[in-house]
Design an enzyme around this catalytic site. Structure first.
Site, PDB file in Angstrom:
ATOM      1  N   ARG A   1       0.829  -1.216   0.000  1.00 37.46           N
ATOM      2  CA  ARG A   1       0.000   0.000   0.000  1.00 37.46           C
ATOM      3  C   ARG A   1       0.862   1.264   0.000  1.00 37.46           C
ATOM      4  O   ARG A   1       0.557   2.239   0.689  1.00 37.46           O
ATOM      5  CB  ARG A   1      -0.926   0.039   1.215  1.00 37.46           C
TER       6      ARG A   1
ATOM      7  N   SER B   1     -10.108  -1.595   4.161  1.00 40.39           N
ATOM      8  CA  SER B   1      -9.361  -1.897   5.395  1.00 40.39           C
ATOM      9  C   SER B   1      -8.764  -0.619   5.962  1.00 40.39           C
ATOM     10  O   SER B   1      -8.141   0.155   5.235  1.00 40.39           O
ATOM     11  CB  SER B   1      -8.228  -2.882   5.100  1.00 40.39           C
TER      12      SER B   1
ATOM     13  N   GLU C   1      -3.815   2.263   7.101  1.00 41.71           N
ATOM     14  CA  GLU C   1      -3.746   2.093   5.645  1.00 41.71           C
ATOM     15  C   GLU C   1      -4.474   3.260   4.976  1.00 41.71           C
ATOM     16  O   GLU C   1      -4.020   3.794   3.976  1.00 41.71           O
ATOM     17  CB  GLU C   1      -4.416   0.774   5.221  1.00 41.71           C
TER      18      GLU C   1
HETATM   19  C1  LIG Z   1     -15.168  -1.649  -0.101  1.00 38.58           C
HETATM   20  C2  LIG Z   1     -13.710  -1.332  -0.357  1.00 38.58           C
HETATM   21  C3  LIG Z   1     -12.830  -2.356  -0.648  1.00 38.58           C
HETATM   22  C4  LIG Z   1     -11.473  -2.084  -0.899  1.00 38.58           C
HETATM   23  N1  LIG Z   1     -10.642  -3.113  -1.192  1.00 38.58           N
HETATM   24  C5  LIG Z   1      -9.336  -2.868  -1.462  1.00 38.58           C
HETATM   25  C6  LIG Z   1      -8.453  -3.921  -1.812  1.00 38.58           C
HETATM   26  O1  LIG Z   1      -8.817  -5.083  -1.901  1.00 38.58           O
HETATM   27  N2  LIG Z   1      -7.160  -3.621  -2.085  1.00 38.58           N
HETATM   28  C7  LIG Z   1      -6.691  -2.339  -2.044  1.00 38.58           C
HETATM   29  O2  LIG Z   1      -5.495  -2.117  -2.325  1.00 38.58           O
HETATM   30  N3  LIG Z   1      -7.513  -1.307  -1.681  1.00 38.58           N
HETATM   31  C8  LIG Z   1      -8.822  -1.523  -1.404  1.00 38.58           C
HETATM   32  N4  LIG Z   1      -9.650  -0.491  -1.056  1.00 38.58           N
HETATM   33  C9  LIG Z   1      -9.092   0.858  -0.865  1.00 38.58           C
HETATM   34  C10 LIG Z   1      -9.177   1.798  -2.089  1.00 38.58           C
HETATM   35  O3  LIG Z   1     -10.246   1.454  -2.911  1.00 38.58           O
HETATM   36  C11 LIG Z   1      -7.887   1.786  -2.908  1.00 38.58           C
HETATM   37  O4  LIG Z   1      -6.796   2.217  -2.125  1.00 38.58           O
HETATM   38  C12 LIG Z   1      -7.989   2.684  -4.154  1.00 38.58           C
HETATM   39  O5  LIG Z   1      -6.906   2.386  -4.998  1.00 38.58           O
HETATM   40  C13 LIG Z   1      -7.994   4.180  -3.833  1.00 38.58           C
HETATM   41  O6  LIG Z   1      -8.296   4.903  -5.032  1.00 38.58           O
HETATM   42  P1  LIG Z   1      -9.029   6.327  -4.962  1.00 38.58           P
HETATM   43  O7  LIG Z   1      -9.039   6.890  -6.338  1.00 38.58           O
HETATM   44  O8  LIG Z   1     -10.332   6.232  -4.287  1.00 38.58           O
HETATM   45  O9  LIG Z   1      -7.988   7.125  -4.076  1.00 38.58           O
HETATM   46  P2  LIG Z   1      -8.312   8.170  -2.907  1.00 38.58           P
HETATM   47  O10 LIG Z   1      -8.915   7.452  -1.759  1.00 38.58           O
HETATM   48  O11 LIG Z   1      -9.050   9.334  -3.446  1.00 38.58           O
HETATM   49  O12 LIG Z   1      -6.834   8.624  -2.540  1.00 38.58           O
HETATM   50  C14 LIG Z   1      -5.921   7.731  -1.943  1.00 38.58           C
HETATM   51  C15 LIG Z   1      -4.534   8.407  -1.900  1.00 38.58           C
HETATM   52  O13 LIG Z   1      -4.058   8.568  -3.223  1.00 38.58           O
HETATM   53  C16 LIG Z   1      -3.793   9.939  -3.506  1.00 38.58           C
HETATM   54  N5  LIG Z   1      -4.184  10.161  -4.910  1.00 38.58           N
HETATM   55  C17 LIG Z   1      -5.344   9.789  -5.517  1.00 38.58           C
HETATM   56  N6  LIG Z   1      -5.296  10.083  -6.837  1.00 38.58           N
HETATM   57  C18 LIG Z   1      -4.084  10.662  -7.049  1.00 38.58           C
HETATM   58  C19 LIG Z   1      -3.427  11.194  -8.213  1.00 38.58           C
HETATM   59  N7  LIG Z   1      -3.990  11.185  -9.429  1.00 38.58           N
HETATM   60  N8  LIG Z   1      -2.175  11.714  -8.061  1.00 38.58           N
HETATM   61  C20 LIG Z   1      -1.579  11.735  -6.846  1.00 38.58           C
HETATM   62  N9  LIG Z   1      -2.151  11.262  -5.723  1.00 38.58           N
HETATM   63  C21 LIG Z   1      -3.378  10.726  -5.822  1.00 38.58           C
HETATM   64  C22 LIG Z   1      -4.619  10.741  -2.517  1.00 38.58           C
HETATM   65  O14 LIG Z   1      -4.004  11.981  -2.243  1.00 38.58           O
HETATM   66  C23 LIG Z   1      -4.587   9.810  -1.294  1.00 38.58           C
HETATM   67  O15 LIG Z   1      -3.388   9.998  -0.576  1.00 38.58           O
HETATM   68  C24 LIG Z   1     -11.006  -0.752  -0.821  1.00 38.58           C
HETATM   69  C25 LIG Z   1     -11.899   0.291  -0.507  1.00 38.58           C
HETATM   70  C26 LIG Z   1     -13.251   0.004  -0.295  1.00 38.58           C
HETATM   71  C27 LIG Z   1     -14.194   1.133   0.021  1.00 38.58           C
END
Ligand SMILES: Cc1cc2nc3c(=O)[nH]c(=O)nc-3n(C[C@H](O)[C@H](O)[C@H](O)COP(=O)(O)OP(=O)(O)OC[C@H]3O[C@@H](n4cnc5c(N)ncnc54)[C@H](O)[C@@H]3O)c2cc1C
Length: 314
Positions: free
Chosen positions: A176, A225, A296
């Site tokens: 992560r 998580s 995380e």
């Molecule tokens: C039900 C559920 C299940 C999940 N299961 C998993 C799983 O199995 N495995 C897993 O790894 N994760 C999981 N996640 C967590 C999450 O979905 C992932 O971490 C996902 O990749 C985050 O993407 P996001 O666009 O929503 O990022 P955000 O939550 O919007 O941002 C996360 C981080 O990335 C940064 N960020 C986002 N976009 C950019 C960009 N373009 N440039 C620079 N920084 C950026 C943000 O500043 C922040 O620090 C789960 C979440 C949920 C709600």
């Protein structure tokens, strides 16, 4: 934000959108979060670069979000400019086994398109919410597969609006985590995939989705998580469960009875409610098992030191 700054920001935006005092609860999977002073959805890269330049000149803090599926935003909101890339910078191109995707493309879209094109390599990530940008920063991973494995190249913008291109070998990815600088914005990524049988890929995806449904509380709002697993063979959820905390409530927030590493919003939970349970879980696990949990999820808009009393870095 003072009106002069609001005008300067608005003057940079023509194709996209800027909203002032916009509640971030509308843009997080938790459905929680106070207002962004300025909430900016770029129309294109040039506009994004203009805003970054302005923010750098005027020393306005900048926070980037994808689809907010791994974020807990404080009830008081986030100062400065919040840049939201969900469904922005959403160019997508497949040719043979190579895919180019803008940072705002949904990870689910990449997974779906690869299935349709008979390309294998991201099927393990089916069901993970979020954008390509968020997936790369967090090095999204599930069922033994991770996004960085198929990566070739990433294009970013640095804090002062300059473009940078990384090859895969220039970057480090961990559990992560990734080596992108905090002030860097991912704009686009290129991936390579190998050919695979669509039937096999579809079967695997269904298997992974079934496992998710069986293990995770997908009907409630969450950010996935909350804590990293302390070791490959020690799950944070197991420790929280063994500490007897499954099902614990605080207001409308709860430690999921299905998966103890999910802290869920059962209705109108506040960030304070979620944070209370996060701290309770971290302190109790430390007391009972001597293990210090690590967050995380990314926390936005909390005061410096807010998480220290539970031994956490916010
Ligand atoms: C039900 C559920 C299940 C999940 N299961 C998993 C799983 O199995 N495995 C897993 O790894 N994760 C999981 N996640 C967590 C999450 O979905 C992932 O971490 C996902 O990749 C985050 O993407 P996001 O666009 O929503 O990022 P955000 O939550 O919007 O941002 C996360 C981080 O990335 C940064 N960020 C986002 N976009 C950019 C960009 N373009 N440039 C620079 N920084 C950026 C943000 O500043 C922040 O620090 C789960 C979440 C949920 C709600």
């Amino acid at each position: 934000m003072d009106p002069g700054r609001q005008t300067a920001i608005s003057d940079c935006v023509s194709k996209g959108q800027v909203l002032f005092d916009e509640p971030l609860s509308r843009y997080t999977s938790y459905g929680i979060g106070g207002p962004a002073e300025a909430f900016f959805q770029p129309g294109d890269r040039e506009e994004l670069a203009r805003i970054l330049k302005l923010a750098s000149q005027e020393t306005i803090p900048v926070t980037v979000m994808g689809s907010g599926s791994n974020c807990l935003v404080s009830d008081t909101g986030v100062p400065g400019i919040v840049i939201s890339l969900a469904d922005r910078l959403n160019n997508f191109h497949i040719e043979g086994g190579r895919v180019t995707a803008g940072a705002g493309v949904a990870l689910g879209c990449l997974v779906r398109q690869c299935l349709q094109a008979g390309l294998a390599g991201v099927e393990n990530l089916v069901g993970i919410p979020g954008t390509i940008g968020g997936a790369l920063v967090m090095n999204a991973r599930a069922f033994g597969g991770e996004i960085s494995t198929c990566l070739d190249r990433v294009r970013t913008l640095t804090g002062d609006g300059k473009e940078q291109v990384y090859r895969r070998e220039d970057l480090q990815f961990g559990y992560r985590s990734s080596s992108f600088r905090p002030d860097e914005i991912i704009m686009e990524a290129e991936f390579h995939f190998k050919a695979g049988s669509p039937e096999t890929i579809a079967d695997l995806q269904q298997q992974f989705l079934n496992e998710r449904k069986a293990r995770q509380p997908l009907k409630q709002r969450s950010a996935g998580s909350v804590f990293k697993n302390p070791a490959p063979d020690v799950a944070a959820g197991t420790l929280i469960d063994k500490a007897g905390l499954k099902g614990t409530r605080r207001g409308d927030a709860g430690i999921s009875a299905k998966h103890a590493n999910f802290i869920i919003n059962c209705g109108q939970a506040t960030a304070e409610d979620i944070a209370f349970l996060i701290k309770l879980a971290a302190r109790t696990v430390k007391q009972q098992f001597g293990a210090q949990l690590e967050l995380e999820i990314r926390t936005l808009g909390f005061q410096p030191g807010y998480w220290e009393d539970a031994g956490l870095d916010g």
